[in-house]
Scaffold this active site. Sequence first.
Site, PDB file in Angstrom:
ATOM      1  N   CYS A 144     -70.897  47.717 -33.466  1.00  0.00           N
ATOM      2  CA  CYS A 144     -69.633  47.580 -34.195  1.00  0.00           C
ATOM      3  C   CYS A 144     -69.842  46.837 -35.527  1.00  0.00           C
ATOM      4  CB  CYS A 144     -68.588  46.903 -33.309  1.00  0.00           C
ATOM      5  SG  CYS A 144     -66.878  47.268 -33.776  1.00  0.00           S
ATOM      6  N   GLY A 202     -62.109  49.354 -38.080  1.00  0.00           N
ATOM      7  CA  GLY A 202     -61.327  49.844 -39.202  1.00  0.00           C
ATOM      8  C   GLY A 202     -62.155  50.036 -40.452  1.00  0.00           C
ATOM      9  N   PHE A 203     -63.461  49.701 -40.370  1.00  0.00           N
ATOM     10  CA  PHE A 203     -64.395  49.879 -41.479  1.00  0.00           C
ATOM     11  C   PHE A 203     -65.574  50.717 -40.992  1.00  0.00           C
ATOM     12  CE2 PHE A 203     -62.019  46.105 -42.459  1.00  0.00           C
ATOM     13  CZ  PHE A 203     -61.843  46.127 -43.838  1.00  0.00           C
ATOM     14  N   GLU A 241     -70.644  48.440 -23.957  1.00  0.00           N
ATOM     15  CA  GLU A 241     -70.467  47.576 -22.780  1.00  0.00           C
ATOM     16  C   GLU A 241     -69.360  48.068 -21.857  1.00  0.00           C
ATOM     17  OE1 GLU A 241     -67.207  46.521 -25.277  1.00  0.00           O
ATOM     18  OE2 GLU A 241     -69.337  46.689 -25.784  1.00  0.00           O
ATOM     19  N   SER A 251     -62.326  41.237 -31.881  1.00  0.00           N
ATOM     20  CA  SER A 251     -62.289  42.136 -33.033  1.00  0.00           C
ATOM     21  C   SER A 251     -60.868  42.464 -33.466  1.00  0.00           C
ATOM     22  CB  SER A 251     -63.039  43.438 -32.728  1.00  0.00           C
ATOM     23  OG  SER A 251     -64.411  43.196 -32.519  1.00  0.00           O
ATOM     24  N   GLY A 292     -62.665  41.749 -39.297  1.00  0.00           N
ATOM     25  CA  GLY A 292     -62.738  41.533 -40.737  1.00  0.00           C
ATOM     26  C   GLY A 292     -63.507  42.599 -41.485  1.00  0.00           C
ATOM     27  N   HIS A 301     -68.594  50.601 -28.628  1.00  0.00           N
ATOM     28  CA  HIS A 301     -68.775  49.539 -27.638  1.00  0.00           C
ATOM     29  C   HIS A 301     -69.408  50.072 -26.358  1.00  0.00           C
ATOM     30  CE1 HIS A 301     -66.438  46.166 -29.493  1.00  0.00           C
ATOM     31  NE2 HIS A 301     -66.020  47.179 -30.231  1.00  0.00           N
TER      32      HIS A 301
END
Length: 382
Positions: A266, A310-311, A358, A55, A240, A356
């Site tokens: 995510c 970041g989004f 995990e 990521s 992205g 996250h």
Amino acid sequence: MTTSTRGAAKTPAVLVLEDGRIFRGRAYGAVGETFGEAVFSTGMTGYQETLTDPSYHRQVVVMTAPHVGNTGVNDEDPESARIWVSGYVVRDPARVSSNWRAQRSLDEELERQGVVGISGIDTRALTRHLRERGAMRVGIFSGEAWSGVRDEALLAKVQEQPQMKGANLSAEVATKETYVVPAIGTKKFTVAAVDLGIKGMTPHRMAERGIEVHVLPATATAEDIYAVNPDGVFFSNGPGDPATADGPVAVMRAVLERKTPLFGICFGNQILGRALGFGTYKLKYGHRGINQPVQDRTTGKVEVTAHNHGFAVDAPLDKISDTPFGRAQVSHVCLNDDVVEGLQLLDQPAFSVQYHPEAAAGPHDAAYLFDRFVSLMEAERA
């Protein structure tokens, strides 16, 4: 462009932000030049997992913890086959690695993989700048890439780089071929996992729960997913702008139409948001680190969580929304800024979180989410 040198720690380096602010320090890792989006991570540990998280593709990571590298690097903790950050920024790199599992130093690993970094700068000032001005394009220059080049020319190079907004990157980091992570112990379920930038610990967490995970490329179709006869479908994290991910959104809608149990994390949360008809937007500086407080609104429980995004999804916090796939609600919210951190469908088995669970690296507060996914598949089978 990178070159290797044993004297990197003594080589001058410069970090240039797209708004013209400059920080001067010393090279750390490889010597050369690199570009990306400058972001900061608040984790005080887990730097090896951060570096190898897909990521972070095309991002230059600034560590807010001042002392980095003290436990060295080993071959057991990486979350993927390589370092994905495009650059690394630390204040005070460890001079000596001190851990029984260490196999080499962090700067040696950065140099070995050609990752250009910088050390000896005021990362507190840089972090405050990014919080005030927002994540932005950056370049790190050292060696021949910097020697004799005017600051104005370096700034021009930075400003020529592409923005993160509008970037379609998941296919660049995802597997090209399907592979299988077998269940640990007795196999109970089969899950098709769409790799948008998956971390290695994620299918392992499912395998621990008796799930055989078929990891598919980011370009997988609905036909590819159902060819493995899954009990559930998973959409992973990844880099992205989710606004560019029309392909995965269409595939997720096909999964929702069949009402197969679905779990996303995510980037997968953002894909679910888009599939349900919500928009996405770019955060000013994002959430990155392993100490972010999130409330599970379905239980009221507050958990400390690991983030890298970041989004975010633009969905209403104060009401249940009608979607093409039934009613949906925001299930998790960040207590720092009220950003949407999870979505849940009320009329079929589908949910997602923005963080996250995990825990690689990070706290284990959110491990229950994998159990929740198992419960959905158990209920569907029953």
